[in-house]
Design a protein around this motif. Structure first.
Motif, short mmCIF file in Angstrom:
data_model
loop_
_atom_site.label_atom_id
_atom_site.label_comp_id
_atom_site.label_asym_id
_atom_site.label_seq_id
_atom_site.Cartn_x
_atom_site.Cartn_y
_atom_site.Cartn_z
N TYR A 1 52.35 20.10 23.14
CA TYR A 1 53.18 18.90 22.95
C TYR A 1 53.31 18.59 21.45
O TYR A 1 54.40 18.33 20.94
CB TYR A 1 52.54 17.72 23.70
CG TYR A 1 53.24 16.40 23.52
CD1 TYR A 1 54.44 16.14 24.19
CD2 TYR A 1 52.70 15.41 22.71
CE1 TYR A 1 55.07 14.92 24.05
CE2 TYR A 1 53.33 14.19 22.57
CZ TYR A 1 54.52 13.95 23.23
OH TYR A 1 55.16 12.74 23.08
N ASN B 1 57.14 18.89 20.79
CA ASN B 1 57.81 17.62 21.06
C ASN B 1 58.86 17.32 19.99
O ASN B 1 59.93 16.78 20.28
CB ASN B 1 56.79 16.49 21.16
CG ASN B 1 57.45 15.13 21.36
OD1 ASN B 1 57.46 14.28 20.47
ND2 ASN B 1 58.04 14.93 22.53
N SER C 1 59.71 17.15 26.23
CA SER C 1 58.91 16.00 26.69
C SER C 1 57.59 16.53 27.28
O SER C 1 57.50 17.70 27.68
CB SER C 1 59.68 15.21 27.76
OG SER C 1 59.82 15.97 28.95
#
Ligand code: HEM
Length: 399
Positions: free
Chosen positions: A177, A181, A186
């Motif tokens: 992430y 991201n 997401s």
């Protein structure tokens, strides 16, 4: 009814002589054959999220496909694969122009991390499948939030006892992430992509159609919505029905225990598998839950109950020896799972082609040491499942 129409259409098309075939007809026939092969099901299929209210005329092509998958008239598996090499970097203009390019990079990285040196899928992969379930299933038709929204890792949900055993994959997923991201991935999508990539990295695992565009939620999901290993069948069936998952699909989903190794159900047997072929997406789990597997196999009480209850036993029996049937039903049931609580299903994008290829056959080259392990030897070696080849030298690493 729909199945009947499709079946008779397929019978009609199949009888057309090849001289009358037209370009594109092969695809039409393949689609009809595929839909006709989906066994008619007793369970009612409910729509979820925005698909409940949108009219057919408002649906995108993804919306139409997902509606058909949820209603059981279209397969959730796909062999469609993109073998092109992605542009040099994830932040290049060329990569940014293609919504699936980012996911190709993610897929390369996840695939590499989920493969054990034994050729089976490893601990992280099995954790990723369970993480996908534990993020999405924190939702029911009476809650207004929760579901496949990334909250398991964006809040302290992960520290709930339900999630014991998920810390390694949680740490890894947070690293992905932090890396991806900023390019638009997401947490919710990373988790669900992770589950689907892990499933197909496991030998014999289905290649489940994969969609992105879920929204993250930084609010912890409701409590009490995940199953417990000691729950009664009544409780389990009700719990999953409140997630729109019928008993048939529940039986298909728990088959994921074919790959697993428990750590917390019986801590004195840390690492014991739920069938004799952990790390392989086969149907041995179904037969061994009702049979007499090797001593190291630890059966979950919940699985034993589901295998014997009149509402779930018939399907359980069908999956014994029914790899193709199970893969089809798992793919369909997991697609539903991965969309729980998602209210923009119609706007999702499909990135299935970034998934690695599936492996339709697999032989454990290290079976001789696995058998010894299954009989209770090498107690300390729980990484046998992931790395027996490396540990024993049974598979040449030089090719
Ligand atoms: C009746 C419902 C279910 C119950 C009671 C249940 C319970 C459990 C338990 C107790 C564990 C062992 C955790 C540990 O000790 O480390 C486990 C592992 C696992 N579960 Fe389930 N589960 C259920 C349904 C599912 C579903 C629906 C999926 C996936 C779609 C799933 C996927 C997995 C996987 C992949 C593992 C192995 C994780 C690993 O090896 O690290 N389970 N489950």
């Amino acid at each position: 009814m729909k199945s009947l129409v499709l079946l008779s259409s397929y019978a009609l098309l199949a009888s057309i002589p090849s001289s009358l075939a037209y370009p594109g007809m092969k695809d039409t026939m393949a689609e009809i054959r595929e839909a006709a092969s989906l066994a008619p099901r007793a369970d009612s299929k409910q729509l979820i999220g925005d698909l409940k209210t949108l009219k057919d005329s408002q649906l995108t092509s993804v919306g139409k496909d997902l509606k058909a998958i949820l209603l059981g008239t279209k397969t959730a598996q796909s062999a469609s694969i993109d073998t092109s090499i992605p542009p040099g970097t994830v932040d290049s203009a060329a990569c940014k122009a293609d919504p699936c390019c980012l996911w190709k990079w993610v897929s390369y990285e996840m695939t590499a991390r989920f493969n054990g040196t034994s050729g089976r899928c490893n601990k992280l992969a099995r954790g990723a499948v369970r993480l996908g379930f534990h993020d999405a299933a924190v939702w029911s038709n009476t809650t207004s939030y929760g579901g496949a929204d990334g909250s398991i890792l964006l809040t302290d949900e992960i520290s709930r006892s339900d999630n014991n055993g998920l810390s390694a994959i949680a740490d890894q997923m947070k690293q992905w992430y932090n890396k991806y991201n900023k390019y638009g991935a997401s947490m919710a999508d990373l988790i669900q992509m992770g589950a689907n990539i892990a499933t197909v990295v496991c030998p014999l695992g289905p290649r489940i159609r994969s969609f992105v565009g879920r929204k993250d939620n930084a609010k912890a999901g409701p409590t009490g919505l995940l199953p417990d290993v000691n729950d009664s069948t009544d409780k389990l069936i009700k719990l999953f029905q409140a997630k729109t998952i019928e008993p048939h699909d529940l039986v298909a989903l728990v088959g994921a225990h074919t790959t697993s190794q428990q750590h917390f159900v019986d801590t004195s047997r840390d690492g014991d598998p739920q069938d004799s072929t952990p790390g392989v997406w086969d149907v041995a789990f179904y037969g061994q839950t009702t049979g007499s597997p090797p001593p190291r196999v630890l059966k979950f009480a919940s699985d034993i109950k589901l295998s014997g209850d009149s509402r779930t036993k018939p399907e359980w029996q069908q999956f014994i020896g029914g790899q193709a049937h199970w893969n089809e039903d798992y793919a369909s049931a997991y697609t539903r799972m991965s969309l729980l609580g998602v209210n923009n299903i119609n706007d999702l994008k499909e990135c299935t082609p970034v998934l690695p290829p599936e492996r339709k056959s697999f032989t454990n080259q290290d079976q001789v040491v696995l058998d010894m392990w299954l009989q209770g030897q090498f107690n300390q070696l729980n990484n046998m499942v992931d790395d027996a080849a490396m540990l024993t030298g049974l598979i040449s690493t030089t090719g």
